[in-house]
Design a protein around this motif. Structure first.
Motif, PDB file in Angstrom:
ATOM      1  N   ARG A   1      -8.718 -31.563  46.185  1.00 40.45           N
ATOM      2  CA  ARG A   1      -9.368 -30.023  46.733  1.00 40.45           C
ATOM      3  C   ARG A   1      -9.901 -28.757  46.465  1.00 40.45           C
ATOM      4  NH1 ARG A   1      -7.038 -33.510  50.745  1.00 40.45           N
ATOM      5  NH2 ARG A   1      -5.571 -31.719  51.311  1.00 40.45           N
ATOM      6  N   SER A   2      -8.364 -28.386  45.870  1.00 41.81           N
ATOM      7  CA  SER A   2      -8.647 -26.405  45.825  1.00 41.81           C
ATOM      8  C   SER A   2      -8.906 -26.972  44.263  1.00 41.81           C
ATOM      9  CB  SER A   2      -7.353 -25.980  45.821  1.00 41.81           C
ATOM     10  OG  SER A   2      -6.380 -26.340  47.193  1.00 41.81           O
ATOM     11  N   LEU A   3      -9.526 -27.407  43.543  1.00 43.27           N
ATOM     12  CA  LEU A   3     -10.020 -27.616  42.148  1.00 43.27           C
ATOM     13  C   LEU A   3     -11.400 -28.200  42.389  1.00 43.27           C
ATOM     14  CD1 LEU A   3      -7.200 -29.533  40.662  1.00 43.27           C
ATOM     15  CD2 LEU A   3      -7.475 -27.555  40.281  1.00 43.27           C
ATOM     16  N   ARG A   4     -11.523 -28.573  43.502  1.00 40.92           N
ATOM     17  CA  ARG A   4     -13.394 -29.167  43.725  1.00 40.92           C
ATOM     18  C   ARG A   4     -13.567 -27.547  43.913  1.00 40.92           C
ATOM     19  NH1 ARG A   4     -11.675 -33.730  45.744  1.00 40.92           N
ATOM     20  NH2 ARG A   4     -11.698 -35.874  44.533  1.00 40.92           N
ATOM     21  N   ASN A   5     -12.819 -26.358  44.523  1.00 47.25           N
ATOM     22  CA  ASN A   5     -13.506 -25.393  45.136  1.00 47.25           C
ATOM     23  C   ASN A   5     -13.588 -24.526  43.968  1.00 47.25           C
ATOM     24  OD1 ASN A   5     -14.038 -26.104  48.047  1.00 47.25           O
ATOM     25  ND2 ASN A   5     -12.069 -25.378  48.529  1.00 47.25           N
ATOM     26  N   ALA A   6     -12.767 -24.849  42.906  1.00 44.06           N
ATOM     27  CA  ALA A   6     -12.773 -24.003  42.129  1.00 44.06           C
ATOM     28  C   ALA A   6     -13.744 -23.991  41.111  1.00 44.06           C
ATOM     29  CB  ALA A   6     -11.260 -23.897  41.121  1.00 44.06           C
ATOM     30  N   ARG A   7     -14.647 -25.443  40.850  1.00 49.92           N
ATOM     31  CA  ARG A   7     -15.237 -25.496  40.212  1.00 49.92           C
ATOM     32  C   ARG A   7     -16.616 -25.213  40.565  1.00 49.92           C
ATOM     33  NH1 ARG A   7     -14.281 -32.006  37.341  1.00 49.92           N
ATOM     34  NH2 ARG A   7     -16.568 -30.926  36.085  1.00 49.92           N
ATOM     35  N   LYS A   8     -17.134 -25.979  41.762  1.00 51.55           N
ATOM     36  CA  LYS A   8     -17.681 -25.261  42.460  1.00 51.55           C
ATOM     37  C   LYS A   8     -17.726 -23.458  41.756  1.00 51.55           C
ATOM     38  CE  LYS A   8     -20.314 -25.433  46.946  1.00 51.55           C
ATOM     39  NZ  LYS A   8     -20.218 -25.345  48.206  1.00 51.55           N
ATOM     40  N   ALA A   9     -17.140 -23.249  42.953  1.00 50.91           N
ATOM     41  CA  ALA A   9     -17.477 -21.439  42.286  1.00 50.91           C
ATOM     42  C   ALA A   9     -17.567 -20.763  41.237  1.00 50.91           C
ATOM     43  CB  ALA A   9     -15.394 -20.709  42.844  1.00 50.91           C
ATOM     44  N   ALA A  10     -17.182 -21.486  40.114  1.00 49.10           N
ATOM     45  CA  ALA A  10     -17.429 -21.608  38.396  1.00 49.10           C
ATOM     46  C   ALA A  10     -18.618 -21.788  38.145  1.00 49.10           C
ATOM     47  CB  ALA A  10     -16.452 -22.601  37.579  1.00 49.10           C
ATOM     48  N   ALA A  11     -18.654 -23.814  38.995  1.00 52.73           N
ATOM     49  CA  ALA A  11     -20.520 -23.555  38.926  1.00 52.73           C
ATOM     50  C   ALA A  11     -21.521 -22.299  39.338  1.00 52.73           C
ATOM     51  CB  ALA A  11     -20.446 -24.788  39.240  1.00 52.73           C
ATOM     52  N   GLU A  12     -21.111 -21.626  40.630  1.00 47.17           N
ATOM     53  CA  GLU A  12     -22.153 -20.846  41.084  1.00 47.17           C
ATOM     54  C   GLU A  12     -22.102 -19.711  40.062  1.00 47.17           C
ATOM     55  OE1 GLU A  12     -19.967 -20.636  45.030  1.00 47.17           O
ATOM     56  OE2 GLU A  12     -21.076 -22.455  45.394  1.00 47.17           O
ATOM     57  N   GLU A  13     -20.583 -19.069  39.428  1.00 43.10           N
ATOM     58  CA  GLU A  13     -21.301 -18.140  38.465  1.00 43.10           C
ATOM     59  C   GLU A  13     -22.281 -18.025  37.109  1.00 43.10           C
ATOM     60  OE1 GLU A  13     -17.817 -15.571  35.709  1.00 43.10           O
ATOM     61  OE2 GLU A  13     -17.083 -16.805  37.713  1.00 43.10           O
TER      62      GLU A  13
END
Length: 148
Positions: free
Chosen positions: A106-118
């Motif tokens: 779950r934490s990793l999905r949030n991190a990947r989403k943040a990276a994609a948004e960046e």
């Protein structure tokens, strides 16, 4: 003077973008204390309906079994997976995701989403849709063995 090589330029841009995405992802993974390879293994384990064998994981990830053992050791040390006996063959060990592993995902999905948004921040919604279509065409055109 050589004329510009559009395909070469495009390849260079893709490589630069890939490196940038890897740097952002590494930065996002660091506080979670997981390597990209461990993340890939954890995600793969989570996709199985029943806990997979180490050999299943090695084949799925296209790596040698010893590499899976090392990754499982690291994930097990952090309570993200556990080795469990196979119910029908006592010589077989299966890899089961733990609640800690699910929380990590779950934490990793949030991190990947943040990276994609960046990465995607400069693009409009329409541009993102076009890019998604182009990337799908490239991924779908790849030989099956290379897909992850």
């Amino acid at each position: 003077m050589d004329s510009p090589d559009p395909d070469g330029l495009l390849a260079e841009q893709l490589l630069r973008l890939t490196r940038r995405l890897q740097r952002i992802q590494s930065r996002q993974l660091e506080p979670i204390d997981i390597t990209p390879a461990q993340f890939r293994l954890l995600r793969t384990v989570a996709h199985y309906e029943d806990p997979p064998r180490m050999a299943d994981l090695a084949q799925r990830l296209d790596v040698v079994p010893r590499a899976v053992t090392t990754l499982v050791d690291g994930l097990e040390a952090n309570d993200r997976v556990r080795r469990v006996p196979d119910p029908t063959n006592r010589r077989v060990v299966r890899i089961e995701i733990t609640e800690g592993g699910r929380a990590t995902l779950r934490s990793l999905r949030n991190a990947r989403k943040a990276a994609a948004e960046e990465i995607l921040a400069p693009l409009t919604a329409e541009q993102r849709e076009v890019l998604g279509g182009l990337l799908t065409a490239l991924v779908d055109g790849m030989p099956e063995r290379r897909r992850c």
